[in-house]
Design a protein around this motif. Structure first.
Motif, PDB file in Angstrom:
ATOM      1  N   PRO A  96     -11.921  -8.060  13.567  1.00 12.99           N
ATOM      2  CA  PRO A  96     -12.153  -7.723  12.267  1.00 12.99           C
ATOM      3  C   PRO A  96     -13.272  -6.736  12.329  1.00 12.99           C
ATOM      4  O   PRO A  96     -13.568  -5.894  11.402  1.00 12.99           O
ATOM      5  CB  PRO A  96     -12.395  -8.886  11.607  1.00 12.99           C
ATOM      6  CG  PRO A  96     -12.645  -9.860  12.463  1.00 12.99           C
ATOM      7  CD  PRO A  96     -12.012  -9.696  13.653  1.00 12.99           C
ATOM      8  N   ILE A  97     -14.200  -6.861  13.180  1.00 11.81           N
ATOM      9  CA  ILE A  97     -15.665  -5.998  13.064  1.00 11.81           C
ATOM     10  C   ILE A  97     -15.409  -4.783  13.714  1.00 11.81           C
ATOM     11  O   ILE A  97     -16.001  -3.715  13.365  1.00 11.81           O
ATOM     12  CB  ILE A  97     -16.804  -6.857  13.836  1.00 11.81           C
ATOM     13  CG1 ILE A  97     -17.151  -8.070  13.114  1.00 11.81           C
ATOM     14  CG2 ILE A  97     -18.081  -6.086  14.284  1.00 11.81           C
ATOM     15  CD1 ILE A  97     -17.851  -9.154  13.751  1.00 11.81           C
ATOM     16  N   ASP A  98     -14.785  -4.622  14.944  1.00 16.41           N
ATOM     17  CA  ASP A  98     -14.220  -3.351  15.691  1.00 16.41           C
ATOM     18  C   ASP A  98     -12.793  -3.345  15.754  1.00 16.41           C
ATOM     19  O   ASP A  98     -12.207  -4.084  16.711  1.00 16.41           O
ATOM     20  CB  ASP A  98     -15.110  -3.344  16.842  1.00 16.41           C
ATOM     21  CG  ASP A  98     -14.723  -2.041  17.598  1.00 16.41           C
ATOM     22  OD1 ASP A  98     -13.783  -1.098  17.150  1.00 16.41           O
ATOM     23  OD2 ASP A  98     -15.554  -1.807  18.723  1.00 16.41           O
ATOM     24  N   LEU A  99     -11.947  -2.774  14.903  1.00 18.41           N
ATOM     25  CA  LEU A  99     -10.476  -2.757  15.013  1.00 18.41           C
ATOM     26  C   LEU A  99      -9.891  -2.098  16.215  1.00 18.41           C
ATOM     27  O   LEU A  99      -8.581  -2.313  16.292  1.00 18.41           O
ATOM     28  CB  LEU A  99      -9.957  -1.833  13.613  1.00 18.41           C
ATOM     29  CG  LEU A  99     -10.547  -2.454  12.145  1.00 18.41           C
ATOM     30  CD1 LEU A  99      -9.789  -1.754  11.010  1.00 18.41           C
ATOM     31  CD2 LEU A  99     -10.143  -3.936  12.163  1.00 18.41           C
ATOM     32  N   ARG A 100     -10.792  -1.446  16.938  1.00 20.17           N
ATOM     33  CA  ARG A 100     -10.073  -1.048  18.442  1.00 20.17           C
ATOM     34  C   ARG A 100     -10.299  -2.258  19.248  1.00 20.17           C
ATOM     35  O   ARG A 100      -9.298  -1.822  20.295  1.00 20.17           O
ATOM     36  CB  ARG A 100     -11.166   0.254  18.964  1.00 20.17           C
ATOM     37  CG  ARG A 100     -11.370   1.252  17.790  1.00 20.17           C
ATOM     38  CD  ARG A 100     -12.511   2.174  18.190  1.00 20.17           C
ATOM     39  NE  ARG A 100     -13.835   1.639  18.309  1.00 20.17           N
ATOM     40  CZ  ARG A 100     -14.833   1.793  18.905  1.00 20.17           C
ATOM     41  NH1 ARG A 100     -15.045   2.924  19.318  1.00 20.17           N
ATOM     42  NH2 ARG A 100     -15.888   1.250  18.770  1.00 20.17           N
ATOM     43  N   ASN A 101     -10.844  -3.066  18.979  1.00 18.58           N
ATOM     44  CA  ASN A 101     -10.879  -4.130  20.168  1.00 18.58           C
ATOM     45  C   ASN A 101     -10.112  -5.502  19.593  1.00 18.58           C
ATOM     46  O   ASN A 101      -9.686  -5.618  18.360  1.00 18.58           O
ATOM     47  CB  ASN A 101     -12.217  -4.866  20.235  1.00 18.58           C
ATOM     48  CG  ASN A 101     -13.147  -3.969  21.167  1.00 18.58           C
ATOM     49  OD1 ASN A 101     -12.656  -3.229  22.002  1.00 18.58           O
ATOM     50  ND2 ASN A 101     -14.328  -3.948  20.612  1.00 18.58           N
ATOM     51  N   GLN A 102      -9.402  -6.123  20.514  1.00 16.00           N
ATOM     52  CA  GLN A 102      -8.626  -7.451  20.440  1.00 16.00           C
ATOM     53  C   GLN A 102      -9.362  -8.603  20.945  1.00 16.00           C
ATOM     54  O   GLN A 102      -9.882  -8.489  22.210  1.00 16.00           O
ATOM     55  CB  GLN A 102      -7.042  -7.379  21.029  1.00 16.00           C
ATOM     56  CG  GLN A 102      -6.397  -6.299  20.169  1.00 16.00           C
ATOM     57  CD  GLN A 102      -4.701  -6.452  20.870  1.00 16.00           C
ATOM     58  OE1 GLN A 102      -4.748  -6.766  22.094  1.00 16.00           O
ATOM     59  NE2 GLN A 102      -4.207  -5.936  20.118  1.00 16.00           N
ATOM     60  N   LYS A 103      -9.397  -9.646  20.334  1.00 18.27           N
ATOM     61  CA  LYS A 103     -10.177 -10.790  21.104  1.00 18.27           C
ATOM     62  C   LYS A 103      -9.068 -11.770  21.301  1.00 18.27           C
ATOM     63  O   LYS A 103      -7.819 -11.539  20.937  1.00 18.27           O
ATOM     64  CB  LYS A 103     -10.940 -11.600  19.746  1.00 18.27           C
ATOM     65  CG  LYS A 103     -12.077 -10.747  19.328  1.00 18.27           C
ATOM     66  CD  LYS A 103     -13.153 -11.594  18.718  1.00 18.27           C
ATOM     67  CE  LYS A 103     -14.326 -11.069  18.408  1.00 18.27           C
ATOM     68  NZ  LYS A 103     -15.485 -11.916  18.132  1.00 18.27           N
ATOM     69  N   ILE A 104      -9.574 -12.582  22.301  1.00 14.46           N
ATOM     70  CA  ILE A 104      -8.379 -13.397  23.244  1.00 14.46           C
ATOM     71  C   ILE A 104      -8.956 -14.606  22.952  1.00 14.46           C
ATOM     72  O   ILE A 104      -9.932 -15.199  23.146  1.00 14.46           O
ATOM     73  CB  ILE A 104      -8.522 -13.042  24.979  1.00 14.46           C
ATOM     74  CG1 ILE A 104      -8.093 -11.391  24.979  1.00 14.46           C
ATOM     75  CG2 ILE A 104      -7.558 -13.931  25.410  1.00 14.46           C
ATOM     76  CD1 ILE A 104      -8.842 -10.998  26.363  1.00 14.46           C
TER      77      ILE A 104
ATOM     78  N   ASN B 260     -13.251 -10.422  24.274  1.00 14.80           N
ATOM     79  CA  ASN B 260     -12.408  -9.340  24.479  1.00 14.80           C
ATOM     80  C   ASN B 260     -12.228  -8.887  25.990  1.00 14.80           C
ATOM     81  O   ASN B 260     -12.859  -9.558  26.813  1.00 14.80           O
ATOM     82  CB  ASN B 260     -12.912  -8.049  23.491  1.00 14.80           C
ATOM     83  CG  ASN B 260     -14.260  -7.539  24.354  1.00 14.80           C
ATOM     84  OD1 ASN B 260     -14.521  -7.751  25.419  1.00 14.80           O
ATOM     85  ND2 ASN B 260     -14.745  -6.999  23.277  1.00 14.80           N
ATOM     86  N   GLN B 261     -11.399  -8.267  26.186  1.00 15.40           N
ATOM     87  CA  GLN B 261     -10.895  -7.677  27.465  1.00 15.40           C
ATOM     88  C   GLN B 261     -12.074  -7.049  28.312  1.00 15.40           C
ATOM     89  O   GLN B 261     -12.056  -7.627  29.449  1.00 15.40           O
ATOM     90  CB  GLN B 261      -9.663  -6.846  27.498  1.00 15.40           C
ATOM     91  CG  GLN B 261      -9.293  -6.445  28.693  1.00 15.40           C
ATOM     92  CD  GLN B 261      -8.041  -5.457  28.737  1.00 15.40           C
ATOM     93  OE1 GLN B 261      -7.211  -5.731  27.895  1.00 15.40           O
ATOM     94  NE2 GLN B 261      -7.897  -4.465  29.726  1.00 15.40           N
ATOM     95  N   LYS B 262     -12.662  -6.389  27.643  1.00 18.53           N
ATOM     96  CA  LYS B 262     -14.021  -5.834  28.451  1.00 18.53           C
ATOM     97  C   LYS B 262     -14.896  -6.587  28.849  1.00 18.53           C
ATOM     98  O   LYS B 262     -15.270  -6.783  30.120  1.00 18.53           O
ATOM     99  CB  LYS B 262     -14.496  -4.781  27.370  1.00 18.53           C
ATOM    100  CG  LYS B 262     -15.791  -3.892  28.329  1.00 18.53           C
ATOM    101  CD  LYS B 262     -16.333  -2.800  27.392  1.00 18.53           C
ATOM    102  CE  LYS B 262     -17.396  -2.107  28.220  1.00 18.53           C
ATOM    103  NZ  LYS B 262     -18.653  -1.899  27.065  1.00 18.53           N
ATOM    104  N   THR B 263     -15.407  -7.560  28.109  1.00 22.21           N
ATOM    105  CA  THR B 263     -16.370  -8.564  28.285  1.00 22.21           C
ATOM    106  C   THR B 263     -15.551  -9.773  29.373  1.00 22.21           C
ATOM    107  O   THR B 263     -16.353  -9.981  30.548  1.00 22.21           O
ATOM    108  CB  THR B 263     -16.524  -9.401  27.182  1.00 22.21           C
ATOM    109  OG1 THR B 263     -17.221  -8.437  26.221  1.00 22.21           O
ATOM    110  CG2 THR B 263     -17.552 -10.642  27.553  1.00 22.21           C
TER     111      THR B 263
END
Length: 101
Positions: free
Chosen positions: A36-44, A2-5
């Motif tokens: 799908p685990i944390d709907l607030r995050n988007q995976k890239i 994700n963007q934060k990581t």
């Protein structure tokens, strides 16, 4: 990832990362999906186009490294990296402290 990581690993602020992600997505190199685990995050994820340019990027980086480290021993290079990490950590601490005040 994700963007934060990604921001944390690159030691770049989230705004800079977000701009780069938007550009890479608009050019078709990456895609984003809701986590799908944390709907607030988007995976890239890399797209096929993104994967196709990786060897070219790695080749360009290797060339830059070869030119940039000419005349520097392996030990000196490792010391340089160690010192740069210290500088980056110090700058990050300063930015974090400044934004809390």
């Amino acid at each position: 990832m994700n963007q934060k990581t990604l921001s944390e690993q690159l030691m770049v602020d989230k705004t800079t990362t977000a701009k780069a992600i938007r550009k890479l997505e608009s050019e078709g190199y990456i895609r984003k999906e809701i986590d799908p685990i944390d709907l607030r995050n988007q995976k890239i994820y890399l797209t096929d186009s993104g994967r196709a340019v990786v060897p070219k990027i790695e080749e360009a980086l290797a060339e830059v490294m070869e030119i940039g480290t000419e005349g520097i021993s392996a030990e000196e290079y490792l010391e340089l990296i160690r010192l740069l990490k210290i500088i980056l950590n110090n700058l990050n601490k300063h930015v974090q402290t400044s934004t809390r005040q």
